[in-house]
Design a protein around this motif. Structure first.
Motif, short mmCIF file in Angstrom:
data_model
loop_
_atom_site.label_atom_id
_atom_site.label_comp_id
_atom_site.label_asym_id
_atom_site.label_seq_id
_atom_site.Cartn_x
_atom_site.Cartn_y
_atom_site.Cartn_z
N ALA A 339 0.83 -1.20 0.00
CA ALA A 339 0.00 0.00 0.00
C ALA A 339 0.87 1.26 0.00
CB ALA A 339 -0.93 -0.02 1.22
N TYR A 340 1.91 1.29 0.82
CA TYR A 340 2.80 2.45 0.85
C TYR A 340 3.49 2.64 -0.50
CZ TYR A 340 2.76 4.02 5.73
OH TYR A 340 2.40 4.57 6.93
N ILE A 341 4.00 1.56 -1.07
CA ILE A 341 4.68 1.66 -2.37
C ILE A 341 3.71 2.15 -3.45
CG2 ILE A 341 5.84 0.34 -4.17
CD1 ILE A 341 6.94 -1.49 -1.96
N THR A 342 2.49 1.63 -3.44
CA THR A 342 1.50 2.02 -4.45
C THR A 342 1.15 3.50 -4.34
OG1 THR A 342 0.57 -0.22 -4.42
CG2 THR A 342 -0.79 1.53 -5.37
N VAL A 343 0.84 3.96 -3.12
CA VAL A 343 0.48 5.38 -2.93
C VAL A 343 1.65 6.28 -3.31
CG1 VAL A 343 -0.16 7.12 -1.23
CG2 VAL A 343 -1.27 4.89 -1.19
N GLY A 344 2.87 5.92 -2.86
CA GLY A 344 4.04 6.73 -3.20
C GLY A 344 4.29 6.78 -4.69
N SER A 345 4.14 5.65 -5.38
CA SER A 345 4.36 5.62 -6.83
C SER A 345 3.34 6.45 -7.57
CB SER A 345 4.33 4.16 -7.32
OG SER A 345 5.30 3.38 -6.67
N ILE A 346 2.08 6.37 -7.15
CA ILE A 346 1.03 7.17 -7.80
C ILE A 346 1.30 8.65 -7.63
CG2 ILE A 346 -1.42 7.76 -7.69
CD1 ILE A 346 -2.02 4.85 -7.05
N CYS A 347 1.67 9.07 -6.40
CA CYS A 347 1.96 10.48 -6.16
C CYS A 347 3.15 10.95 -6.99
CB CYS A 347 2.22 10.71 -4.68
SG CYS A 347 0.75 10.59 -3.63
N PHE A 348 4.20 10.15 -7.04
CA PHE A 348 5.38 10.54 -7.82
C PHE A 348 5.03 10.62 -9.31
CE2 PHE A 348 9.54 10.14 -9.76
CZ PHE A 348 10.32 10.91 -8.92
N PHE A 349 4.25 9.65 -9.80
CA PHE A 349 3.84 9.67 -11.22
C PHE A 349 2.99 10.90 -11.53
CE2 PHE A 349 0.61 8.52 -14.42
CZ PHE A 349 1.43 8.28 -15.51
N LEU A 350 2.04 11.21 -10.66
CA LEU A 350 1.21 12.41 -10.88
C LEU A 350 2.06 13.67 -10.84
CD1 LEU A 350 -1.99 11.59 -8.76
CD2 LEU A 350 -1.77 11.61 -11.24
N GLY A 351 3.06 13.69 -9.95
CA GLY A 351 3.94 14.85 -9.90
C GLY A 351 4.68 15.04 -11.21
N VAL A 352 5.17 13.95 -11.81
CA VAL A 352 5.87 14.05 -13.09
C VAL A 352 4.93 14.52 -14.19
CG1 VAL A 352 7.08 12.71 -14.87
CG2 VAL A 352 7.59 12.31 -12.45
N VAL A 353 3.73 13.94 -14.24
CA VAL A 353 2.75 14.33 -15.27
C VAL A 353 2.38 15.81 -15.13
CG1 VAL A 353 0.39 13.96 -16.09
CG2 VAL A 353 1.84 12.00 -15.52
N LEU A 354 2.09 16.25 -13.92
CA LEU A 354 1.71 17.66 -13.71
C LEU A 354 2.88 18.60 -14.00
CD1 LEU A 354 -0.45 17.35 -10.46
CD2 LEU A 354 -1.24 17.65 -12.81
N LEU A 355 4.10 18.14 -13.71
CA LEU A 355 5.27 18.97 -14.02
C LEU A 355 5.41 19.16 -15.52
CD1 LEU A 355 7.80 20.42 -12.99
CD2 LEU A 355 9.02 18.24 -13.14
N ILE A 356 5.19 18.10 -16.29
CA ILE A 356 5.27 18.21 -17.75
C ILE A 356 4.18 19.15 -18.28
CG2 ILE A 356 5.02 16.91 -19.90
CD1 ILE A 356 6.23 14.49 -18.45
N ILE A 357 2.96 18.98 -17.74
CA ILE A 357 1.85 19.85 -18.18
C ILE A 357 2.15 21.31 -17.83
CG2 ILE A 357 -0.58 20.39 -17.79
CD1 ILE A 357 -1.06 17.41 -17.38
N HIS A 358 2.69 21.53 -16.63
CA HIS A 358 2.99 22.91 -16.22
C HIS A 358 4.11 23.50 -17.08
CE1 HIS A 358 3.65 26.40 -13.71
NE2 HIS A 358 4.92 26.04 -13.53
N HIS A 359 5.12 22.69 -17.39
CA HIS A 359 6.22 23.18 -18.20
C HIS A 359 5.77 23.49 -19.63
CE1 HIS A 359 10.36 23.67 -19.51
NE2 HIS A 359 10.12 22.85 -20.54
#
Length: 372
Positions: A339-359
């Motif tokens: 559960a910890y690995i899944t939540v952390g991976s989802i948050c990190f993935f969303l951070g990368v996606v939002l960073l690309i969109i923002h850039h």
């Protein structure tokens, strides 16, 4: 006495039938009735409040920080869980080839009791203290009527409840015009298989010492469960009562040691703490490590001797014996780490996606040109 209201006037804050008198009730001295909330900061929702403004500069770091914290924690918990040794044996006897198949249709009052032996091999040593559990499947201890079918006052040693149990225990309240001790469906269905473990070396069986004390919660053993008050032995204290219907012997004969007999028998106390799910395990015995130089259970051949008393085939249940070590986080349970690995991976993935969109889109001028 009635007062007519006008919705329009109430919306303006002035009751109907007013005039200079402010809409007083007939008689002149009554208070003005209005549904308008008081003019306070709380009721008018004027309290100071903090409302976060979500921007890329605050959201993106939060996603990355959560991901970088949760993923290492999850990996650590998952590795710790995998390092726990666990070995499980299903001894229900459903399979025709099982040594316990001959005991499959045993009943509560079978005499003599059916016995069977299962041989098994431990591929890896168990280094620290080992906990032996029994497990049941398809057994609904969480049923509402089952959970309520007990008398806590009787179990706490109250003498009046001993001879006059609670009506919640029905239909296991009395038997042959005598009160049942302990009463109720939970106590009546107590697990009563006997498990014995042996180490086989050079065709010689050596019994493994199984500790029966220390398996119950301290609060249960010392607070919630008490034997009846009075002088004399337990046989005299339980005089006038009878055993539960499915028990082979009365409660005062559960153990030969006085501090583990009667209502304070730890096997009984463990069973009385009902499980939340239909598949569960309960602590049966402890195997303590005797020397730091040798493992508690070394790799090799073992045999499990079973006195098969507890019938489960009638409700399609299963019975298991589990040997397990523990860690700082308890028994083997990989779910928390995953559960910890899944939540952390989802948050990190969303951070990368939002960073690309923002850039890509964040620096665009979104203001429209206003023609002259």
């Amino acid at each position: 006495m009635a007062v007519n209201y006008s919705a329009k006037e109430e919306a303006d804050g002035h009751p109907a039938g007013g005039g200079p008198g402010g809409g007083a009730t007939a008689g002149g001295g009554g208070a003005v009735k209005t549904r308008k909330p008081d003019n306070t900061a709380f009721k008018q929702q004027r309290l100071p409040a903090w409302q976060p403004i979500l921007t890329a500069g605050t959201v993106l770091p939060a996603f990355f920080i959560i991901g970088l914290i949760f993923i290492p924690i999850g990996i650590g918990i998952f590795v710790t869980s995998n390092n726990i040794r666990e070995y499980e044996i299903d001894y229900t006897g459903v399979e025709p080839s099982s040594p316990c198949n001959k005991c499959l249709n045993v009943s509560w009052d079978s005499t003599p009791p059916c016995t069977c032996t299962i041989n098994f091999t431990l591929e890896h040593s168990f280094e620290s203290n080992v906990f032996m559990y029994y497990g049941l499947s398809n057994f609904y201890q969480n049923h509402r009527r089952y959970v309520k079918s007990r008398d806590d006052s009787q179990l706490n040693g109250d003498n009046s409840s001993l001879l006059n149990p609670s009506k919640e225990c029905e239909p296991y309240r009395t038997n042959e015009d005598k009160p049942i001790a302990p009463c109720g469906a939970i106590a009546n269905s107590m697990f009563n298989d006997t498990l014995e473990l042996y180490h086989i070396e050079n065709d010689t069986r050596t019994a493994i010492t199984l500790i029966k004390k220390g398996i119950a919660w301290w609060t249960d053993k010392n607070v919630k469960f008490r034997n009846p008050k009075g002088d004399g032995n337990l046989t005299a204290l339980f005089q006038g009562t009878t055993k539960p219907v499915n028990w082979p012997k009365p409660v005062y004969m559960l153990d030969s040691e006085p501090d583990n007999n009667g209502f304070i028998n730890e096997d009984f106390i463990v069973w009385m703490r009902t499980a939340a799910l239909p598949t569960f395990r309960k602590l049966y015995r402890l195997i303590e490590r005797k020397s730091n130089l040798q493992p508690t259970l070394q790799a090799g051949k073992y045999s499990l001797d079973i006195t098969y008393n507890y019938p489960v085939h009638s409700f399609d249940g299963r019975k298991r014996m589990i040997l397990s070590t523990i860690s700082w986080m308890g028994g083997k349970n990989p779910f928390l780490g995953i559960a910890y690995i899944t939540v952390g991976s989802i948050c990190f993935f969303l951070g990368v996606v939002l960073l690309i969109i923002h850039h890509k889109y964040g620096n665009r001028n979104t203001s429209a040109d206003i023609p002259n």
